[in-house]
Write a protein that holds these residues in place. Structure first.
Motif, PDB file in Angstrom:
ATOM      1  N   GLN A 173       0.853  -1.175   0.000  1.00  0.00           N
ATOM      2  CA  GLN A 173       0.000   0.000   0.000  1.00  0.00           C
ATOM      3  C   GLN A 173       0.894   1.233   0.000  1.00  0.00           C
ATOM      4  O   GLN A 173       1.850   1.316   0.769  1.00  0.00           O
ATOM      5  CB  GLN A 173      -0.905   0.006   1.219  1.00  0.00           C
ATOM      6  N   GLY A 174       0.577   2.194  -0.866  1.00  0.00           N
ATOM      7  CA  GLY A 174       1.377   3.401  -0.954  1.00  0.00           C
ATOM      8  C   GLY A 174       0.621   4.520  -1.635  1.00  0.00           C
ATOM      9  O   GLY A 174      -0.545   4.380  -1.999  1.00  0.00           O
ATOM     10  N   GLU A 175       1.308   5.637  -1.826  1.00  0.00           N
ATOM     11  CA  GLU A 175       0.704   6.823  -2.421  1.00  0.00           C
ATOM     12  C   GLU A 175       1.230   7.012  -3.837  1.00  0.00           C
ATOM     13  O   GLU A 175       2.421   6.857  -4.099  1.00  0.00           O
ATOM     14  CB  GLU A 175       1.040   8.048  -1.580  1.00  0.00           C
ATOM     15  N   VAL A 176       0.338   7.362  -4.750  1.00  0.00           N
ATOM     16  CA  VAL A 176       0.716   7.599  -6.142  1.00  0.00           C
ATOM     17  C   VAL A 176       1.439   8.946  -6.224  1.00  0.00           C
ATOM     18  O   VAL A 176       0.920   9.962  -5.782  1.00  0.00           O
ATOM     19  CB  VAL A 176      -0.528   7.606  -7.054  1.00  0.00           C
ATOM     20  N   ILE A 177       2.655   8.933  -6.772  1.00  0.00           N
ATOM     21  CA  ILE A 177       3.420  10.172  -6.897  1.00  0.00           C
ATOM     22  C   ILE A 177       3.537  10.622  -8.348  1.00  0.00           C
ATOM     23  O   ILE A 177       3.912  11.756  -8.613  1.00  0.00           O
ATOM     24  CB  ILE A 177       4.824  10.052  -6.259  1.00  0.00           C
ATOM     25  N   SER A 178       3.193   9.730  -9.296  1.00  0.00           N
ATOM     26  CA  SER A 178       3.219  10.100 -10.704  1.00  0.00           C
ATOM     27  C   SER A 178       2.250   9.214 -11.464  1.00  0.00           C
ATOM     28  O   SER A 178       2.207   8.001 -11.259  1.00  0.00           O
ATOM     29  CB  SER A 178       4.625   9.931 -11.267  1.00  0.00           C
ATOM     30  N   ALA A 179       1.479   9.855 -12.357  1.00  0.00           N
ATOM     31  CA  ALA A 179       0.537   9.111 -13.192  1.00  0.00           C
ATOM     32  C   ALA A 179       0.560   9.661 -14.607  1.00  0.00           C
ATOM     33  O   ALA A 179      -0.440   9.609 -15.321  1.00  0.00           O
ATOM     34  CB  ALA A 179      -0.859   9.181 -12.601  1.00  0.00           C
ATOM     35  N   THR A 180       1.684  10.182 -15.055  1.00  0.00           N
ATOM     36  CA  THR A 180       1.765  10.823 -16.367  1.00  0.00           C
ATOM     37  C   THR A 180       1.903   9.814 -17.506  1.00  0.00           C
ATOM     38  O   THR A 180       1.432  10.075 -18.608  1.00  0.00           O
ATOM     39  CB  THR A 180       2.946  11.806 -16.428  1.00  0.00           C
ATOM     40  N   ASN A 181       2.544   8.679 -17.254  1.00  0.00           N
ATOM     41  CA  ASN A 181       2.723   7.685 -18.305  1.00  0.00           C
ATOM     42  C   ASN A 181       1.421   6.929 -18.541  1.00  0.00           C
ATOM     43  O   ASN A 181       0.617   6.746 -17.633  1.00  0.00           O
ATOM     44  CB  ASN A 181       3.833   6.702 -17.932  1.00  0.00           C
ATOM     45  N   ASP A 182       1.217   6.453 -19.766  1.00  0.00           N
ATOM     46  CA  ASP A 182       0.006   5.725 -20.113  1.00  0.00           C
ATOM     47  C   ASP A 182       0.033   4.342 -19.471  1.00  0.00           C
ATOM     48  O   ASP A 182       0.982   3.581 -19.659  1.00  0.00           O
ATOM     49  CB  ASP A 182      -0.098   5.612 -21.630  1.00  0.00           C
ATOM     50  N   LYS A 183      -0.990   4.030 -18.700  1.00  0.00           N
ATOM     51  CA  LYS A 183      -1.182   2.736 -18.030  1.00  0.00           C
ATOM     52  C   LYS A 183      -0.077   2.399 -17.029  1.00  0.00           C
ATOM     53  O   LYS A 183       0.146   1.242 -16.698  1.00  0.00           O
ATOM     54  CB  LYS A 183      -1.320   1.617 -19.058  1.00  0.00           C
ATOM     55  N   THR A 184       0.628   3.408 -16.545  1.00  0.00           N
ATOM     56  CA  THR A 184       1.678   3.194 -15.554  1.00  0.00           C
ATOM     57  C   THR A 184       1.545   4.233 -14.449  1.00  0.00           C
ATOM     58  O   THR A 184       1.340   5.406 -14.719  1.00  0.00           O
ATOM     59  CB  THR A 184       3.072   3.325 -16.191  1.00  0.00           C
ATOM     60  N   ILE A 185       1.643   3.771 -13.205  1.00  0.00           N
ATOM     61  CA  ILE A 185       1.664   4.686 -12.068  1.00  0.00           C
ATOM     62  C   ILE A 185       2.913   4.417 -11.247  1.00  0.00           C
ATOM     63  O   ILE A 185       3.446   3.317 -11.260  1.00  0.00           O
ATOM     64  CB  ILE A 185       0.401   4.555 -11.185  1.00  0.00           C
ATOM     65  N   LYS A 186       3.372   5.453 -10.568  1.00  0.00           N
ATOM     66  CA  LYS A 186       4.559   5.352  -9.723  1.00  0.00           C
ATOM     67  C   LYS A 186       4.091   5.519  -8.282  1.00  0.00           C
ATOM     68  O   LYS A 186       3.461   6.516  -7.940  1.00  0.00           O
ATOM     69  CB  LYS A 186       5.547   6.442 -10.104  1.00  0.00           C
ATOM     70  N   ILE A 187       4.395   4.519  -7.445  1.00  0.00           N
ATOM     71  CA  ILE A 187       3.936   4.505  -6.062  1.00  0.00           C
ATOM     72  C   ILE A 187       5.131   4.607  -5.136  1.00  0.00           C
ATOM     73  O   ILE A 187       6.188   4.032  -5.396  1.00  0.00           O
ATOM     74  CB  ILE A 187       3.169   3.192  -5.754  1.00  0.00           C
ATOM     75  N   GLN A 188       4.940   5.359  -4.044  1.00  0.00           N
ATOM     76  CA  GLN A 188       6.001   5.502  -3.048  1.00  0.00           C
ATOM     77  C   GLN A 188       5.482   5.052  -1.690  1.00  0.00           C
ATOM     78  O   GLN A 188       4.375   5.416  -1.285  1.00  0.00           O
ATOM     79  CB  GLN A 188       6.459   6.943  -2.982  1.00  0.00           C
ATOM     80  N   THR A 189       6.283   4.258  -1.001  1.00  0.00           N
ATOM     81  CA  THR A 189       5.980   3.871   0.377  1.00  0.00           C
ATOM     82  C   THR A 189       7.078   4.425   1.269  1.00  0.00           C
ATOM     83  O   THR A 189       8.232   4.535   0.852  1.00  0.00           O
ATOM     84  CB  THR A 189       5.916   2.341   0.541  1.00  0.00           C
ATOM     85  N   ILE A 190       6.694   4.782   2.498  1.00  0.00           N
ATOM     86  CA  ILE A 190       7.663   5.362   3.423  1.00  0.00           C
ATOM     87  C   ILE A 190       7.616   4.605   4.750  1.00  0.00           C
ATOM     88  O   ILE A 190       6.966   5.041   5.694  1.00  0.00           O
ATOM     89  CB  ILE A 190       7.389   6.864   3.654  1.00  0.00           C
ATOM     90  N   PRO A 191       8.283   3.456   4.827  1.00  0.00           N
ATOM     91  CA  PRO A 191       8.363   2.769   6.112  1.00  0.00           C
ATOM     92  C   PRO A 191       9.462   3.384   6.977  1.00  0.00           C
ATOM     93  O   PRO A 191      10.408   3.980   6.469  1.00  0.00           O
ATOM     94  CB  PRO A 191       8.714   1.338   5.730  1.00  0.00           C
TER      95      PRO A 191
END
Length: 107
Positions: A8-26
């Protein structure tokens, strides 16, 4: 029994088609100084319908390699970002003000 890793994480980028970038901070405890330290992890995930936006909290699940960096796919959107709602409200206010200006000029 499903042995796939879920993150589980937060989306930090959604600019690419059908790709999202997620960041987790443990948080990890530093071995010498015994202080809590942020350790950031970044994952790329496949978003088939392009439904996740920046700021959303999502759950991703491990899958077969989709590309060089994508090893996860979007399972669910747990919490939508409020930023998108605020932007839509601001646009609606601007449109209303613009309509008022055009009606006053027409008079």
């Amino acid at each position: 029994m499903d042995h796939k890793k879920r993150i589980q994480g937060e989306v930090i980028s959604a600019t690419n088609d059908k790709t999202i970038k997620i960041q987790t901070i443990p948080y990890k405890k530093h071995p010498l100084y015994k202080k809590r330290v942020e350790k950031r992890h970044t994952y790329y995930a496949h978003d088939e319908l392009n439904e996740a936006n920046v700021g959303d909290t999502v759950t991703i699940v491990e899958c077969r390699p989709m590309s060089k960096t994508k090893r996860f796919r979007l399972e669910s959107i747990d919490k939508k970002a409020l930023v998108k709602i605020k932007v839509l409200e601001e646009e609606a206010v601007k449109e209303a003000l613009h309509e008022e200006e055009t009606t006053e000029e027409a008079k």
